[in-house]
Design a protein around this motif. Structure first.
Motif, PDB file in Angstrom:
ATOM      1  N   GLN A  28       0.828  -1.193   0.000  1.00 59.45           N
ATOM      2  CA  GLN A  28       0.000   0.000   0.000  1.00 59.45           C
ATOM      3  C   GLN A  28       0.871   1.255   0.000  1.00 59.45           C
ATOM      4  O   GLN A  28       1.981   1.255   0.523  1.00 59.45           O
ATOM      5  CB  GLN A  28      -0.935  -0.004   1.211  1.00 59.45           C
ATOM      6  CG  GLN A  28      -0.239  -0.023   2.564  1.00 59.45           C
ATOM      7  CD  GLN A  28      -1.205  -0.154   3.724  1.00 59.45           C
ATOM      8  OE1 GLN A  28      -1.369   0.766   4.511  1.00 59.45           O
ATOM      9  NE2 GLN A  28      -1.853  -1.299   3.815  1.00 59.45           N
ATOM     10  N   PRO A  29       0.378   2.330  -0.614  1.00 60.97           N
ATOM     11  CA  PRO A  29       1.125   3.592  -0.575  1.00 60.97           C
ATOM     12  C   PRO A  29       1.098   4.183   0.832  1.00 60.97           C
ATOM     13  O   PRO A  29       0.231   3.795   1.625  1.00 60.97           O
ATOM     14  CB  PRO A  29       0.373   4.473  -1.585  1.00 60.97           C
ATOM     15  CG  PRO A  29      -0.990   3.885  -1.692  1.00 60.97           C
ATOM     16  CD  PRO A  29      -0.840   2.414  -1.420  1.00 60.97           C
ATOM     17  N   PRO A  30       2.050   5.094   1.145  1.00 54.87           N
ATOM     18  CA  PRO A  30       3.054   5.626   0.222  1.00 54.87           C
ATOM     19  C   PRO A  30       4.164   4.623  -0.057  1.00 54.87           C
ATOM     20  O   PRO A  30       4.610   3.916   0.854  1.00 54.87           O
ATOM     21  CB  PRO A  30       3.583   6.852   0.966  1.00 54.87           C
ATOM     22  CG  PRO A  30       3.420   6.516   2.422  1.00 54.87           C
ATOM     23  CD  PRO A  30       2.144   5.716   2.494  1.00 54.87           C
ATOM     24  N   HIS A  31       4.613   4.577  -1.304  1.00 56.45           N
ATOM     25  CA  HIS A  31       5.686   3.665  -1.671  1.00 56.45           C
ATOM     26  C   HIS A  31       7.033   4.291  -1.329  1.00 56.45           C
ATOM     27  O   HIS A  31       7.252   5.476  -1.568  1.00 56.45           O
ATOM     28  CB  HIS A  31       5.606   3.336  -3.152  1.00 56.45           C
ATOM     29  CG  HIS A  31       4.363   2.582  -3.514  1.00 56.45           C
ATOM     30  ND1 HIS A  31       3.496   2.992  -4.496  1.00 56.45           N
ATOM     31  CD2 HIS A  31       3.832   1.447  -2.979  1.00 56.45           C
ATOM     32  CE1 HIS A  31       2.494   2.135  -4.563  1.00 56.45           C
ATOM     33  NE2 HIS A  31       2.666   1.197  -3.656  1.00 56.45           N
ATOM     34  N   ASP A  34       9.404   4.176  -6.062  1.00 52.70           N
ATOM     35  CA  ASP A  34       8.486   3.914  -7.172  1.00 52.70           C
ATOM     36  C   ASP A  34       9.311   3.540  -8.394  1.00 52.70           C
ATOM     37  O   ASP A  34       9.778   4.401  -9.131  1.00 52.70           O
ATOM     38  CB  ASP A  34       7.624   5.151  -7.442  1.00 52.70           C
ATOM     39  CG  ASP A  34       6.468   4.850  -8.392  1.00 52.70           C
ATOM     40  OD1 ASP A  34       6.518   3.811  -9.080  1.00 52.70           O
ATOM     41  OD2 ASP A  34       5.520   5.653  -8.452  1.00 52.70           O
ATOM     42  N   ARG A  71      16.269   3.718  -1.604  1.00 54.62           N
ATOM     43  CA  ARG A  71      15.782   5.061  -1.288  1.00 54.62           C
ATOM     44  C   ARG A  71      16.831   5.829  -0.487  1.00 54.62           C
ATOM     45  O   ARG A  71      17.069   7.023  -0.722  1.00 54.62           O
ATOM     46  CB  ARG A  71      14.477   4.959  -0.512  1.00 54.62           C
ATOM     47  CG  ARG A  71      13.926   6.271   0.004  1.00 54.62           C
ATOM     48  CD  ARG A  71      13.522   7.244  -1.101  1.00 54.62           C
ATOM     49  NE  ARG A  71      13.024   8.478  -0.512  1.00 54.62           N
ATOM     50  CZ  ARG A  71      11.773   8.658  -0.079  1.00 54.62           C
ATOM     51  NH1 ARG A  71      10.868   7.662  -0.174  1.00 54.62           N
ATOM     52  NH2 ARG A  71      11.399   9.804   0.436  1.00 54.62           N
ATOM     53  N   TYR A 264      11.597   5.639   6.836  1.00 52.68           N
ATOM     54  CA  TYR A 264      10.776   5.401   5.659  1.00 52.68           C
ATOM     55  C   TYR A 264       9.491   4.601   5.888  1.00 52.68           C
ATOM     56  O   TYR A 264       8.633   4.560   4.996  1.00 52.68           O
ATOM     57  CB  TYR A 264      11.606   4.667   4.588  1.00 52.68           C
ATOM     58  CG  TYR A 264      12.816   5.426   4.133  1.00 52.68           C
ATOM     59  CD1 TYR A 264      12.696   6.690   3.556  1.00 52.68           C
ATOM     60  CD2 TYR A 264      14.094   4.897   4.278  1.00 52.68           C
ATOM     61  CE1 TYR A 264      13.815   7.394   3.124  1.00 52.68           C
ATOM     62  CE2 TYR A 264      15.224   5.582   3.849  1.00 52.68           C
ATOM     63  CZ  TYR A 264      15.074   6.837   3.271  1.00 52.68           C
ATOM     64  OH  TYR A 264      16.189   7.530   2.853  1.00 52.68           O
ATOM     65  N   ARG A 268       3.211   3.096   9.080  1.00 54.69           N
ATOM     66  CA  ARG A 268       2.586   2.079   8.232  1.00 54.69           C
ATOM     67  C   ARG A 268       1.798   1.099   9.103  1.00 54.69           C
ATOM     68  O   ARG A 268       2.212   0.772  10.211  1.00 54.69           O
ATOM     69  CB  ARG A 268       3.624   1.320   7.413  1.00 54.69           C
ATOM     70  CG  ARG A 268       4.396   2.175   6.423  1.00 54.69           C
ATOM     71  CD  ARG A 268       5.221   1.309   5.481  1.00 54.69           C
ATOM     72  NE  ARG A 268       4.370   0.604   4.539  1.00 54.69           N
ATOM     73  CZ  ARG A 268       4.116   1.009   3.291  1.00 54.69           C
ATOM     74  NH1 ARG A 268       4.651   2.146   2.854  1.00 54.69           N
ATOM     75  NH2 ARG A 268       3.343   0.316   2.497  1.00 54.69           N
TER      76      ARG A 268
END
Length: 286
Positions: A28-31, A34, A71, A264, A268
């Motif tokens: 699920q986002p946010p990824h 990308d 990232r 990051y 979540r």
């Protein structure tokens, strides 16, 4: 039977590219990252999502680790570019797609992707076939490490300016190298201009990994050994820092997976996070 377009690509590089795409598809986002360009480059068979190593639940922590390290590296490159560093070197670039996904940043740098000649020639062909091409600011630098090739010498031949600082990265590579080869790589990076930054991943001893991911890591180690590319080197953070300081870095720090989780994956609710005590990061400055 594998797609012929994928034969020249290293299987580990393809797996990383597919996990990055799977993150976009199933998480699920946010990824965190990308990236579906790597999937286009790899061009796997239609049934790639049914591969055992693509199981959305079973690969969750490893997928998180892959996108988190990518990232972090890209954030580091953007940060250093903001400070005036204009050169970015990827050692063992594989199917990295920073240049294709972030051209607004990359085009203001000189980006040097260092890899083995065969896979790199294949990647060059795929970039052209897909319409990305190889812009002037992107240098694909083939180095035959097995023949004793020096990546530093090849960089200079590709218009790398050894008098100016750079960001140099190596992810998912150290476990396949001997301690001596890693130490030699660190010494070569230290010989670069002052103000250069080096970031690499390293694998901790498997017995220190979290119990829930240990079987997956052991399976990966077994598969790597069976394919002729065994895991050779494991380091604790203290050992990795000692090696960096012995090489001559003026500053070195360990970035644990827990720091990536906080940075990051905070907030979540799907449980996606990289495992602790598995693949960790070293960041060092010349």
């Amino acid at each position: 039977m594998p797609d012929q377009k994928s034969v020249a690509a290293d299987s580990t590089a393809v797996r990383v590219a597919l996990w990055r795409a799977l993150h976009v598809e199933v998480d699920q986002p946010p990824h965190v990252l990308d990236d579906t360009v790597g999937l286009k480059l790899a061009a796997p068979n239609e049934g790639w999502r049914r591969r055992p190593d693509m199981d959305p639940q079973g690969t969750k922590p490893f997928r998180a680790s892959i996108v988190a390290r990518a990232r972090f590296i890209e954030d580091l490159v953007v940060e250093q570019a903001g400070r005036g560093v204009g050169q970015y070197v990827l050692l063992g670039a594989g199917l990295d797609t920073f240049a294709q996904r972030q051209p607004e940043v990359a085009s203001h740098l000189k980006v040097f992707e260092v890899d083995r000649p065969g896979p790199q020639a294949w990647k060059r062909r795929r970039l052209v076939e897909l319409g990305y091409g190889v812009p002037e600011w992107l240098r694909l630098v083939p180095v035959d490490f097995e023949a004793g090739g020096s990546w530093r010498d090849e960089l200079v031949r590709a218009d790398f300016d050894a008098r100016r600082p750079a960001v140099v990265t190596s992810t998912g590579v150290s476990m396949y190298l001997t301690r001596e080869a890693i130490a030699a790589m660190l010494r070569e990076v230290v010989s670069l201009a002052p103000g250069s930054t080096f970031a690499m991943t390293f694998l901790m001893p498997l017995e220190l990994a979290e119990p829930e991911v240990r079987p997956g890591l052991q399976m990966a180690e077994k598969g790597a050994r069976a394919s002729g590319t065994p895991f050779i080197s494991f380091f604790t953070p203290a050992e990795m820092l000692a090696l960096a300081r012995e090489a001559g870095f003026r500053d070195a720090r360990h970035v644990p997976a827990s720091a990536l989780t906080e940075r990051y994956f905070g907030g979540r609710t799907d449980g996606l996070r990289p495992p602790n005590n598995a693949e960790e990061l070293l960041v060092a400055m010349t």
